[in-house]
Design a protein around this motif. Structure first.
Motif, PDB file in Angstrom:
ATOM      1  N   TYR A   1      -1.335  -8.225  -2.857  1.00  0.00           N
ATOM      2  CA  TYR A   1      -1.320  -8.897  -1.559  1.00  0.00           C
ATOM      3  C   TYR A   1      -0.741 -10.292  -1.707  1.00  0.00           C
ATOM      4  CZ  TYR A   1      -5.443 -11.376  -3.321  1.00  0.00           C
ATOM      5  OH  TYR A   1      -6.282 -12.152  -4.077  1.00  0.00           O
ATOM      6  N   GLY A   8      -1.629  -0.277   4.647  1.00  0.00           N
ATOM      7  CA  GLY A   8      -1.415  -1.702   4.457  1.00  0.00           C
ATOM      8  C   GLY A   8      -1.804  -2.500   5.672  1.00  0.00           C
ATOM      9  N   ALA A  63       0.848  -1.192   0.000  1.00  0.00           N
ATOM     10  CA  ALA A  63       0.000   0.000   0.000  1.00  0.00           C
ATOM     11  C   ALA A  63       0.885   1.244   0.000  1.00  0.00           C
ATOM     12  CB  ALA A  63      -0.922   0.000   1.222  1.00  0.00           C
TER      13      ALA A  63
END
Length: 346
Positions: free
Chosen positions: A341, A316, A310
Motif C-alpha cells: 500500500y 483493492g 491487490a
C-alpha cells in the motif's frame, strides 16, 4: 482516421460509433488511438467518459491489429456504460430507479445486483458498520465543493433514521436441485442504496475479464497485454507484451496531475481512495467527504489518499476504503492485510 508525426512520435486516431441504445447516459463518442513513440512502447489507447472519470483501456498490440483493438474497445465501452447506467442514482428508468420505486415491498434481485449487495454487505461487516451502502442519502445535506458551508446538525440528524445496513433485508438465491428462488431485497421506505463505493472497481474488473475472454475466443494465438484505468482504479492482465512492467502514477493530494509516486505494475490491480478533490474547509479545519454513517459527520483524522495493490480492483478498493474509514488507524489496518500500500497524508 487522423495521423500525426512529430519528433518521431506517431499517432493514429479513430472516433468509435456506439449505438444510442448502448449509450443511455448520452456520453461523447469514445476515441481509439494507436500511439508509437518507438517500437517498444507502441500500442492502442481507448479513452472515454464514464462514472465521472476519464476511462482508459491500454491494448498492447501491433498496429496491424486495428480490427481486434476496435472489438476490445467497443466491448469495454458498452459494458462500462451499461454498469454505470444500471446502478446510477442520478438516472430514471434504470435498475436503481425501479428498485427504489418498490420500497416497502420484497422484490427479486438479478444475479449481478445480488453479488454487488453481497460484496457491500461484506464491507459493512468488516468495517463494523462504517462502510454502508445506505449512507448515500447524506448527500442531501453535504456538498463537498471546497467551500466552508457545513450543514446544520438538525439537518444531519433528520437523515440518520434512514441509514443503516441492518435496517434492510435481503436473501441469497436458493436452489436445491428441484426448486429455485432468486435473491430478494426489502428496502424500507425512505432508505436508499448507493453503489458509488463499489461500482467503478467492479467495472474495471468486468472490463478486464471480458477483454481477456474476447481475446481467447477471437485471437488465442496473439500476444496481447491489457491495462484498464478508470480514474486511477487500475487492473492489468500481466506485464507488457515485451515483458516490461506498466508504469502507473499515483496522484499527489492537492496537486492535480502531479505524481506523488511512479509504480511498476506487472499483474493484479491498484485501487485508490482519497479526498483530494472533495472536501470542505471551515476556520482552518478540513472536513473529508468520508462520512461516518453512524453520526452523519466526516471521519476524523482521515488520511488524504490510500492506494492498495491487490489481485483485483474490487479487493483493492474495498481495503483502501476500509482503511480510510479508520481515520488515524488507517495504517494499522493496512499492515494487517499483508498487501502493498501507499499512504499519503498531504
Amino acid at each position: 482516421m487522423q495521423q500525426d508525426n512529430l519528433h518521431g512520435f506517431s499517432e493514429s486516431k479513430r472516433l468509435l460509433s456506439i449505438a444510442k441504445m448502448n449509450n443511455p447516459s448520452g456520453h461523447p463518442m469514445p476515441e481509439l488511438s494507436f500511439l508509437a513513440a518507438d517500437q517498444s512502447s507502441a500500442g492502442f489507447l481507448l479513452q472515454f467518459q464514464a462514472m465521472a472519470s476519464t476511462c482508459e483501456l491500454l491494448i498492447d498490440l501491433p498496429e496491424s491489429h486495428w480490427a481486434l483493438a476496435e472489438q476490445l474497445a467497443l466491448q469495454a465501452v458498452r459494458e462500462t456504460w451499461r454498469i454505470e447506467f444500471k446502478f446510477s442514482r442520478y438516472r430514471t428508468g434504470n435498475w436503481h430507479d425501479k428498485v427504489h420505486q418498490k420500497r416497502g415491498h420484497w422484490q427479486n434481485l438479478d444475479e449481478e445486483s445480488a453479488r454487488l449487495i453481497a460484496f457491500a454487505d461484506q464491507a459493512w461487516q468488516l468495517s463494523d458498520g462504517l462502510f454502508d451502502i445506505t449512507s448515500g442519502i447524506l448527500r442531501k445535506v453535504w456538498r463537498f465543493d471546497g467551500s466552508d458551508r457545513l450543514p446544520e446538525p438538525e439537518q444531519v440528524a433528520t437523515l440518520l433514521p434512514h441509514i443503516g445496513r441492518q435496517k434492510i433485508q435481503w436473501s441469497l438465491p436458493e436452489d436445491d436441485g428441484v426448486n429455485s428462488k432468486p435473491a430478494q431485497l426489502y428496502l424500507p421506505e425512505g432508505m436508499e442504496l448507493d453503489f458509488g463505493g463499489v461500482g467503478k472497481e467492479y467495472a474495471v474488473d468486468r472490463v478486464l475479464g471480458l477483454s481477456l475472454s474476447l481475446l481467447q475466443k477471437a485471437q488465442p494465438d496473439v500476444a496481447c497485454s491489457l491495462l484498464v484505468n478508470f480514474g486511477g482504479d487500475i487492473a492489468c492482465s500481466g506485464p507488457r507484451a515485451n515483458g516490461e512492467p506498466w508504469k502507473v502514477g499515483i496522484e499527489a493530494p492537492d496537486r492535480e496531475g502531479k505524481e506523488a509516486a511512479l509504480l511498476s505494475l506487472t499483474g493484479g490491480a491498484l485501487a485508490t481512495s482519497g479526498d483530494s478533490q472533495r472536501y470542505l474547509l471551515k476556520e482552518g479545519k478540513r472536513y473529508s467527504h468520508l462520512l461516518n454513517p453512524k453520526t452523519g459527520w466526516p471521519i476524523e483524522n482521515a488520511v488524504r489518499s490510500i492506494t492498495v495493490a491487490a489481485p483485483t480492483c474490487s479487493q483493492g478498493g474495498l481495503i483502501s476504503s476500509l482503511a480510510l474509514l479508520q481515520g488515524a488507524g488507517a495504517e494499522n489496518l493496512l499492515k494487517q492485510t499483508g498487501l502493498k500500500y501507499w499512504l499519503l497524508s498531504a
